[in-house]
Enzyme design. Structure first.
Site, mmCIF file in Angstrom:
data_model
loop_
_atom_site.group_PDB
_atom_site.id
_atom_site.type_symbol
_atom_site.label_atom_id
_atom_site.label_comp_id
_atom_site.label_asym_id
_atom_site.label_seq_id
_atom_site.Cartn_x
_atom_site.Cartn_y
_atom_site.Cartn_z
ATOM 1 C CD GLU A 1 -98.201 54.822 7.044
ATOM 2 O OE1 GLU A 1 -97.122 54.628 7.662
ATOM 3 O OE2 GLU A 1 -98.898 53.902 6.595
ATOM 4 C CG ASP B 1 -94.840 53.224 12.380
ATOM 5 O OD1 ASP B 1 -94.327 53.806 11.403
ATOM 6 O OD2 ASP B 1 -95.459 52.145 12.276
ATOM 7 C CG HIS C 1 -91.892 49.306 10.090
ATOM 8 N ND1 HIS C 1 -91.616 50.012 11.235
ATOM 9 C CD2 HIS C 1 -92.889 49.978 9.465
ATOM 10 C CE1 HIS C 1 -92.425 51.064 11.313
ATOM 11 N NE2 HIS C 1 -93.206 51.068 10.247
ATOM 12 N NE ARG D 1 -94.702 46.586 10.933
ATOM 13 C CZ ARG D 1 -95.281 47.599 10.296
ATOM 14 N NH1 ARG D 1 -95.624 47.467 9.015
ATOM 15 N NH2 ARG D 1 -95.490 48.744 10.913
ATOM 16 C CG HIS E 1 -93.666 55.212 7.904
ATOM 17 N ND1 HIS E 1 -94.049 53.885 7.898
ATOM 18 C CD2 HIS E 1 -92.565 55.277 7.111
ATOM 19 C CE1 HIS E 1 -93.206 53.189 7.141
ATOM 20 N NE2 HIS E 1 -92.293 54.024 6.662
#
Length: 271
Positions: free
Chosen positions: A243, A161, A154, A109, A246
């Site tokens: 999460e 994810d 990320h 990301r 994740h």
């Protein structure tokens, strides 16, 4: 001032202007623009390592908590550091033997995407996706509760994810902006359709039910979470407890670097 002197100055001005125009024309616009950064050679497109892993890159679409494609996501391609991609391949081999597959929602990301999240979180008036992704959490609490931060693992390239899908994978319909939203913690048959096995919540659900070991998640949902966690842990991935989707590959090749090259095939082309 004589007419001759005035004319000479005018001629000199015209010569300077013409020279400047010629210089500008000699440099193409692409050369004058700041080139986009590219990924270091340690990064690869996941598809080049394992083309069988399903990819549903949510941030290239409007079906995410922001409600629009996110800055920096040019193409729906999963990019990771090579060690992380190879570890995912090994995990995928394990699941394929069981008639299942991994499906990734997000991989590398860029920092500009994280910055987009931060701007969105500060705009308390934009709650277009609240009913699905954070129905029980006030938007004003997203920073304090840890759902949004100014840096993301990320951006270091080894965090992903993902979920598990039963094969053959069912087709999923596209999200239609403006359609009625259903809470991400609703029963699976009521949530937005996703070909993932039932994990108890949807992806990116800002709710404590998303905590991997939440005791309220039982039965098949809990077993599915443990399957994902156990399969990835065996290949070096560590789960973020808040999460279920994740995971970060350890040791990270770039533990302290937050990259900002765009998510596109061109970013890793030629590696």
């Amino acid at each position: 001032m004589t007419a001759f002197a005035s004319g000479a100055r005018l001629r000199r001005a015209l010569v300077v202007t013409a020279a400047a125009l010629l210089l500008g024309a000699a440099v193409p616009p692409a050369a004058r623009a700041t080139p986009e950064p590219k990924a270091p050679k340690e990064f690869v497109a996941l598809r080049s390592v394992d083309p069988t892993i399903i990819q549903e890159m949510r941030y290239t679409t409007a079906h995410n908590f922001v409600g629009e494609p996110v800055d920096g996501y040019r193409q729906p391609v999963c990019i990771l550091t090579r060690p992380a991609a190879e570890a995912l391949h090994r995990a995928q081999v394990r699941l394929l033997r069981q008639g299942r597959s991994l499906k990734v929602y997000d991989c590398y990301r860029p920092q500009r995407a994280v910055d987009h999240f931060v701007r969105w979180a500060k705009d308390l008036g934009d709650e277009r996706m609240k009913a699905e992704f954070y129905p029980l959490v006030p938007k004003s609490r997203l920073f304090a509760d840890g759902y949004i931060a100014e840096k993301s693992g990320h951006s270091r390239g080894s965090t992903v994810d993902l979920t598990v899908v039963e094969l053959p994978a069912a087709r999923t319909r596209p999200y239609v902006p403006g359609e009625r939203l259903v809470p991400c913690h609703a029963p699976r048959e009521e949530r937005f359709p996703d070909n993932s096995v039932d994990m108890g919540t949807g992806f990116d659900c800002f709710d404590t039910l998303s905590h991997t070991e939440d005791p309220r998640v039982r039965g098949a949902q809990r077993a599915n979470r443990q399957l994902l966690k156990g399969t990835l842990a065996a290949e070096g991935f560590v789960n973020l407890p808040e999460e279920w989707w994740h995971f970060t590959y350890k040791p990270e090749p770039f533990p302290g670097t937050y990259f900002d090259f765009p998510v596109s095939r061109r970013s890793v082309a030629g590696h």
